[in-house]
Design an enzyme around this catalytic site. Structure first.
Site, PDB file in Angstrom:
ATOM      1  N   ASP A  66      18.914   4.797   3.045  1.00 48.39           N
ATOM      2  CA  ASP A  66      17.927   5.880   3.084  1.00 48.39           C
ATOM      3  C   ASP A  66      18.636   7.193   2.811  1.00 48.39           C
ATOM      4  OD1 ASP A  66      16.332   8.103   4.280  1.00 48.39           O
ATOM      5  OD2 ASP A  66      14.941   6.463   4.705  1.00 48.39           O
ATOM      6  N   THR A 120       1.206   1.235   3.843  1.00 51.15           N
ATOM      7  CA  THR A 120       0.723   1.123   2.462  1.00 51.15           C
ATOM      8  C   THR A 120       1.790   1.480   1.438  1.00 51.15           C
ATOM      9  OG1 THR A 120      -0.048   3.422   2.369  1.00 51.15           O
ATOM     10  CG2 THR A 120      -1.563   1.776   3.258  1.00 51.15           C
ATOM     11  N   ARG A 156       6.051   8.745   3.059  1.00 54.89           N
ATOM     12  CA  ARG A 156       5.579   7.432   2.642  1.00 54.89           C
ATOM     13  C   ARG A 156       4.939   6.717   3.821  1.00 54.89           C
ATOM     14  NH1 ARG A 156       9.726   3.246  -0.105  1.00 54.89           N
ATOM     15  NH2 ARG A 156      10.628   3.359   1.978  1.00 54.89           N
ATOM     16  N   ASP A 186      18.173  10.015   5.510  1.00 54.21           N
ATOM     17  CA  ASP A 186      18.935   9.778   6.730  1.00 54.21           C
ATOM     18  C   ASP A 186      20.419  10.036   6.519  1.00 54.21           C
ATOM     19  OD1 ASP A 186      16.789   9.129   8.347  1.00 54.21           O
ATOM     20  OD2 ASP A 186      16.868   6.996   7.873  1.00 54.21           O
TER      21      ASP A 186
END
Length: 209
Positions: A200, A108, A104, A203
Site C-alpha cells: 500500500d 465495492t 476506495r 501506508d
C-alpha cells in the site's frame, strides 16, 4: 495500448526496485519516491510547449526558450498522490496544484469523492494527474471524469505501477488520456492490490502500517 508510455530509464527502474523491498524504511521510501517522481517528470513534460523569451547573458542579448509553468497543473489524488507531487514540483516549481480526495470503498472497490479543489481558468491549463498506483483503475477513472468537466487543454496520468486490468479499465474509459508508468506488473489479487507490487503506497509513504 498506444497511449501507454513505459518509463524504463535505468535510474527509474533502479529506484523502483529499491522501493519495492519490504524492508525499505518509511524515510527511504519517501526519498526514493521523490527522486523517482522527479525523473519521471522529465518524460511527462517532454512535449510541453515553449515560448520565446528575450534575455541578456553576461555577454549579449539573446532569445531563449522557456516553459510557462503557471499553465501546468499537477493534480494529486489524495492521499498517496502527495508523494509523487513533491518530486514533480522540484522539476516544475511554478506549476499550480490541484487535489482530488478519493477513497476506495472496501466492499465495492469503487472510488468515492470527498474533496475537490482546482486552480481557476482550467480551460487554459495542461493537467498531469498523479497517483502511485493504477490498480483497479476506479480512482483514476473517476478523477479524470471529474477533471474533464472543467475542460482543461490536456490531461495526462502518471503512476509508478500499474497492471493489465487497471490499464484496460482506464484506457477503455479514457482512450484520449496518455498513461505514464514505471512498471506494468503481473496482475491484481482478490483485494485489488497489484502483484508483485510494493504494498500500500499510502501506508508506506506515511508510515501508517
Amino acid at each position: 495500448m498506444n497511449n501507454v508510455h513505459l518509463v524504463d530509464h535505468p535510474l527509474v527502474q533502479h529506484k523502483l526496485t529499491l522501493m519495492r523491498k519490504k524492508e525499505a524504511s518509511t524515510t527511504s521510501f519517501r526519498t526514493l519516491l521523490n527522486e523517482l517522481a522527479s525523473l519521471m517528470a522529465y518524460e511527462v513534460t517532454r512535449d510541453m510547449a515553449l515560448q520565446d523569451v528575450v534575455i541578456e547573458t553576461p555577454l549579449e542579448p539573446m532569445t531563449g526558450k522557456m516553459i510557462d509553468g503557471k499553465k501546468l497543473v499537477f493534480v494529486s489524488i489524495l492521499r498517496a498522490g502527495t508523494g509523487i507531487l513533491d518530486g514533480m514540483l522540484t522539476v516544475v516549481p511554478g506549476a499550480r496544484v490541484g487535489h482530488i480526495g478519493l477513497y476506495r470503498d472496501p466492499k465495492t472497490l469503487k472510488a468515492v469523492e470527498y474533496y475537490f479543489k482546482m486552480p481557476q481558468a482550467m480551460r487554459d491549463r495542461d493537467v498531469v494527474v498523479v497517483d502511485p498506483m493504477l490498480a483497479t483503475g476506479n480512482s483514476a477513472i473517476a478523477a479524470v471524469e471529474r477533471l474533464k468537466q472543467l475542460h482543461p487543454k490536456s490531461i495526462k496520468f502518471v503512476c509508478l505501477l500499474t497492471c493489465p486490468e487497471g490499464l484496460k479499465a482506464f484506457t477503455t474509459a479514457h482512450p484520449d488520456v496518455p498513461v505514464y508508468t514505471a512498471a506494468i506488473d503481473r496482475q491484481l489479487n482478490d483485494h485489488g492490490y497489484i502483484l508483485p507490487g510494493l504494498g500500500d503506497a499510502g501506508d508506506r509513504i506515511f508510515g501508517t502500517k
